[in-house]
Design an enzyme around this catalytic site. Sequence first.
Site, PDB file in Angstrom:
ATOM      1  CG  PHE A 105      -2.029  -1.147   0.864  1.00 45.30           C
ATOM      2  CD1 PHE A 105      -3.103  -0.800   0.033  1.00 45.30           C
ATOM      3  CD2 PHE A 105      -2.061  -2.284   1.685  1.00 45.30           C
ATOM      4  CE1 PHE A 105      -3.982  -1.985  -0.427  1.00 45.30           C
ATOM      5  CE2 PHE A 105      -3.000  -3.377   1.475  1.00 45.30           C
ATOM      6  CZ  PHE A 105      -3.916  -2.993   0.250  1.00 45.30           C
ATOM      7  CB  SER A 106       0.441   4.373   1.451  1.00 45.02           C
ATOM      8  OG  SER A 106      -0.810   4.994   0.927  1.00 45.02           O
ATOM      9  CB  SER A 107       5.360   1.110   2.247  1.00 45.55           C
ATOM     10  OG  SER A 107       4.938   1.003   3.602  1.00 45.55           O
TER      11      SER A 107
END
Length: 381
Positions: A68-70
Amino acid sequence: MTIDIGGSVESGYEPVLHEFTRNFDERGEIGAAVCVYRDGKAVVDLWGGVADPRTNAPWREETVVLVFSSTKGVTAVCANLLIERGRLDPDATVASLWPEFAVNGKEAITVGDVLAHRAGLPYIEGEFTLEQALDWDTMVTALARQAPVWAPGEKHGYHMRTYGWLVGELVRRADPRHRTLGTFFREEIAAPLGLDFWIGLPESEEPRVARLIPPENDLSELLKALGDELLLARVFSNPGGHFSYDDMWNTRQLHACELPSSNGIGDARALARLYASCIGEVDGVRTLQPETLDAAMHVRSKGVDAVIMIESCFGLGFMLGTSFGTANPPTAVGHAGAGGSLAFADPDRSLAFAYVMNDLRFDPTGDPRSHELVQALYRCV
């Protein structure tokens, strides 16, 4: 059930192994990996648990997972590399590279505004099928046409999905070869470092991907009930209302497309190695020079986020300090991901840390799995 833990830990870093084991024994971990680099060398590299609960397939050394947003931190590295090369200028307008963008009050939005979540474009207006939402040209064309939600630069708010299209299109236009962000990353960064990480996963790698376990509570349904006047409700499943944290993310369709905000797939080793290369040499390779990273860590947005309604802090694309992990040091630069993943560098201590997992959780008080791992690491150094 006894969980097999694979990997290695250098002497002095045993507390990280202890907390990684406790994640399984006491905190309900299903499958995960953690990696730490110190002075350009791996000192912790661990994995364990179950990669696919349907088959009980174990999490192996070669297992990768969607983070995801990593992914946004990886995208930020690409943008800052182009800044270092003089191809992107944080103070230049987006329209100087992307002329179609200069409509409906967006003429003055800068590259820095986009990277620091200040562009006022946290969602894409309109109805879209999932296929349209995953089509690059459709999404960047829609973003170029619409008006900002707030006056650009006036405040900051998390561009949950749109960050990837905005930054990715800037990277594509700034790159002399006009490569997509996923291709730019693979050729310019991942290949020299030997990283198992993709934004746009080749089909040949699909068998290695761990299966995500969606959270128990459907946050998108809860937010819909609160109404569209809540900005987070409009952003969360946008565009087209298709993006919930559900089994959609386990499909080949979501793995194959390029969502530089959200669908990076890799292992903890790749993320830790990447961040280690941003603060020093790793096997002779350094990705960002010190002055580039210093500029990227300059605070451009800080305070209550207009979208997620909690404190956040951003530099040029990176989250900073404790804003994305209460156990982080103030000098942390990196990004967290929905469900629990976390990756950052600490240039002051020459450390890089990454944790990835397949059991998605949304704990408003913070995820104890990564929190305890980071705390254990800092007891070692």
